[in-house]
Design an enzyme around this catalytic site. Structure first.
Site, PDB file in Angstrom:
ATOM      1  N   THR A 151      61.795  23.938  46.109  1.00  0.00           N
ATOM      2  CA  THR A 151      61.299  24.276  47.492  1.00  0.00           C
ATOM      3  C   THR A 151      60.601  23.711  48.204  1.00  0.00           C
ATOM      4  OG1 THR A 151      61.243  26.425  46.514  1.00  0.00           O
ATOM      5  CG2 THR A 151      61.371  27.518  48.221  1.00  0.00           C
ATOM      6  N   ARG A 199      68.717  30.210  41.839  1.00  0.00           N
ATOM      7  CA  ARG A 199      69.273  28.900  42.916  1.00  0.00           C
ATOM      8  C   ARG A 199      70.526  29.218  43.003  1.00  0.00           C
ATOM      9  NH1 ARG A 199      65.644  25.331  44.627  1.00  0.00           N
ATOM     10  NH2 ARG A 199      67.214  24.719  46.480  1.00  0.00           N
ATOM     11  N   ARG A 227      71.594  25.505  39.852  1.00  0.00           N
ATOM     12  CA  ARG A 227      71.098  23.990  39.124  1.00  0.00           C
ATOM     13  C   ARG A 227      70.323  24.434  38.089  1.00  0.00           C
ATOM     14  NH1 ARG A 227      66.563  21.237  42.923  1.00  0.00           N
ATOM     15  NH2 ARG A 227      68.585  21.890  44.548  1.00  0.00           N
ATOM     16  N   HIS A 283      62.343  25.151  34.674  1.00  0.00           N
ATOM     17  CA  HIS A 283      62.083  23.415  33.963  1.00  0.00           C
ATOM     18  C   HIS A 283      62.760  23.398  32.773  1.00  0.00           C
ATOM     19  CE1 HIS A 283      61.911  21.557  37.378  1.00  0.00           C
ATOM     20  NE2 HIS A 283      61.108  22.024  37.917  1.00  0.00           N
ATOM     21  N   ASN A 327      56.343  30.346  35.850  1.00  0.00           N
ATOM     22  CA  ASN A 327      57.758  29.624  35.641  1.00  0.00           C
ATOM     23  C   ASN A 327      58.613  28.844  35.277  1.00  0.00           C
ATOM     24  OD1 ASN A 327      60.141  28.187  36.867  1.00  0.00           O
ATOM     25  ND2 ASN A 327      59.000  28.873  39.059  1.00  0.00           N
ATOM     26  N   HIS A 381      63.856  31.250  38.887  1.00  0.00           N
ATOM     27  CA  HIS A 381      64.362  30.838  40.039  1.00  0.00           C
ATOM     28  C   HIS A 381      65.764  31.152  40.395  1.00  0.00           C
ATOM     29  CE1 HIS A 381      64.338  28.950  44.772  1.00  0.00           C
ATOM     30  NE2 HIS A 381      65.047  29.379  44.490  1.00  0.00           N
ATOM     31  N   GLU A 420      62.575  34.511  41.985  1.00  0.00           N
ATOM     32  CA  GLU A 420      62.653  34.267  43.211  1.00  0.00           C
ATOM     33  C   GLU A 420      64.028  34.006  43.733  1.00  0.00           C
ATOM     34  OE1 GLU A 420      61.189  29.789  43.024  1.00  0.00           O
ATOM     35  OE2 GLU A 420      59.028  31.006  42.203  1.00  0.00           O
ATOM     36  N   HIS A 432      53.380  26.715  44.144  1.00  0.00           N
ATOM     37  CA  HIS A 432      53.722  25.049  44.294  1.00  0.00           C
ATOM     38  C   HIS A 432      52.922  24.256  44.646  1.00  0.00           C
ATOM     39  CE1 HIS A 432      57.207  22.926  45.836  1.00  0.00           C
ATOM     40  NE2 HIS A 432      57.432  23.843  46.067  1.00  0.00           N
ATOM     41  N   GLU A 442      53.107  34.867  49.354  1.00  0.00           N
ATOM     42  CA  GLU A 442      52.963  33.675  48.460  1.00  0.00           C
ATOM     43  C   GLU A 442      52.472  32.655  49.008  1.00  0.00           C
ATOM     44  OE1 GLU A 442      55.114  32.829  45.063  1.00  0.00           O
ATOM     45  OE2 GLU A 442      54.587  31.588  45.078  1.00  0.00           O
TER      46      GLU A 442
HETATM   47  N1  PXP Z   1      56.777  29.299  44.184  1.00  0.00           N
HETATM   48  C1  PXP Z   1      57.816  29.269  44.403  1.00  0.00           C
HETATM   49  C2  PXP Z   1      57.743  30.062  45.481  1.00  0.00           C
HETATM   50  C3  PXP Z   1      58.355  28.059  44.308  1.00  0.00           C
HETATM   51  O1  PXP Z   1      59.528  27.840  45.307  1.00  0.00           O
HETATM   52  C4  PXP Z   1      57.941  26.969  42.862  1.00  0.00           C
HETATM   53  C5  PXP Z   1      59.186  26.040  42.618  1.00  0.00           C
HETATM   54  O2  PXP Z   1      60.336  26.678  42.050  1.00  0.00           O
HETATM   55  C6  PXP Z   1      57.204  27.353  42.460  1.00  0.00           C
HETATM   56  C7  PXP Z   1      56.438  28.835  42.705  1.00  0.00           C
HETATM   57  C8  PXP Z   1      55.951  26.991  40.896  1.00  0.00           C
HETATM   58  O3  PXP Z   1      56.382  25.588  42.113  1.00  0.00           O
HETATM   59  P1  PXP Z   1      55.659  24.379  41.137  1.00  0.00           P
HETATM   60  O4  PXP Z   1      56.073  23.917  39.678  1.00  0.00           O
HETATM   61  O5  PXP Z   1      55.381  22.905  41.569  1.00  0.00           O
HETATM   62  O6  PXP Z   1      54.302  24.257  40.004  1.00  0.00           O
END
Ligand code: PXP
Length: 238
Positions: free
Chosen positions: A100, A44, A48, A9, A6, A42, A69, A190, A150
Site C-alpha cells: 500500500t 487484496r 496475491r 507475508h 500483519n 489484507h 485491511e 507501514h 491509521e
Molecule cells: N498498515 C497498513 C494499512 C498496510 O497496508 C500495511 C502493509 O500491508 C501495514 C500497516 C504494515 O506495513 P509493513 O508490512 O511495512 O509493516
C-alpha cells in the site's frame, strides 16, 4: 501502545509453492502467544497473499482481534460483512503496487467511503481509515463516521535525511494529537521496524501500531515467537 502483527507475508511464502505451509493461521496463533494484541491481514483484490478462506479461518481461530485491511469495493465489502472482523481498515489499492503506497484520498472518495463505513457498521465492524498525516483527512474521517484512523508512517520510515525524518515525525505527532482530540482512535503503520519504532512509541496518542514486513523478516532469523516478543518488549517500554 498495542501491537498488531500483519501476517500477509506468511501467505506470500506459502503461495510461492502453492502448498499449505507456512500457514498464516498457525503463524497468527504463534504471534498471539508471543504477545501480539491483534492480527492483521489484507485481502487484496488480486488475492496475491491472503485468500478468502484465510480470513474465515483466522476469524474462527484467533482469540485477540482481527483487523482486515481492505479496499472499499463491493466484492470485498461482501466478504468482510460475512467474516465480521473486529476492525476493517480501509486502504487504497492499486494492482501493480508492491504494497500500500499512500493513504486514502478522502476528499475524492468521501461518499463511497461513507457508504462502506455504514455497511460495515451495520455488521458491528469498527472502521479505520488509512490516511496520510494531513489535518483535513482527520476532519473528513470524523465527518463520515470512521471509528479510527491509521496514520501512514511510510514517508517517515523511508525518509533519507534526518531533517525529513523529523518533519514526518512531527506531522505524525500532530495528527495523532488532533485525531485523539476530536474523538477518534489512532493507529499507525507501514514501514515500521525495530529501529524507527522508538520515536513512535513516545507519541502517547497512538493506541496501536500495525507491523508486518519487519517482524516476518526478523522471524526468518530468530523465529516468529522471538521476533514478536522483541517488538512487543520495545513497545512496552513506553
Ligand atoms: N498498515 C497498513 C494499512 C498496510 O497496508 C500495511 C502493509 O500491508 C501495514 C500497516 C504494515 O506495513 P509493513 O508490512 O511495512 O509493516
Amino acid at each position: 501502545m498495542k501491537l498488531t502483527v500483519n501476517i500477509d507475508h506468511i501467505a506470500t511464502l506459502r503461495n510461492a509453492r502453492g502448498e499449505f505451509e507456512p500457514d498464516p493461521v498457525h503463524a497468527a496463533l504463534i504471534a498471539e502467544k508471543s504477545g501480539a494484541d491483534g492480527i492483521v491481514c489484507h485481502l487484496r483484490e488480486d488475492r496475491r497473499h491472503i485468500k478468502d478462506h484465510d480470513v474465515f479461518k483466522l476469524r474462527e481461530s484467533i482469540s485477540t482481534k482481527l483487523d482486515l485491511e481492505m479496499a472499499a469495493v463491493p466484492n470485498i465489502i461482501k466478504i468482510a460483512r460475512k467474516a465480521k472482523p473486529d476492525l476493517a481498515t480501509l486502504v487504497p489499492e492499486r494492482r501493480k503496487e508492491l504494497t500500500t503506497e499512500g493513504g486514502l484520498d478522502l476528499q475524492k472518495n468521501k461518499s463511497s467511503l461513507k457508504k462502506t463505513i455504514d455497511l460495515l457498521h451495520e455488521k458491528e465492524i469498527l472502521v479505520s481509515l488509512f490516511i496520510d498525516p494531513v489535518k483535513s483527512n482527520v476532519e473528513i474521517a470524523k465527518e463520515i463516521n470512521a471509528d479510527m484512523i491509521e496514520i501512514h508512517t511510510g514517508k517517515y520510515a523511508e525518509a533519507k535525511s534526518k531533517k525529513e525524518k523529523l518533519k514526518q515525525l512531527n506531522l505524525i505527532r500532530d495528527i495523532a494529537k488532533y485525531g485523539k482530540e476530536i474523538g477518534l482512535g489512532v493507529n499507525a503503520g507501514h514501514g515500521l521496524n525495530y529501529i524507527n519504532i522508538f520515536p513512535i512509541i513516545r507519541i502517547k496518542e497512538i493506541d496501536e501500531v500495525s507491523i508486518g514486513y519487519a517482524i516476518i523478516v526478523r522471524a526468518v532469523y530468530i523465529g516468529l515467537e522471538n521476533a514478536v516478543k522483541e517488538m512487543k518488549n520495545i513497545i512496552k517500554r513506553k
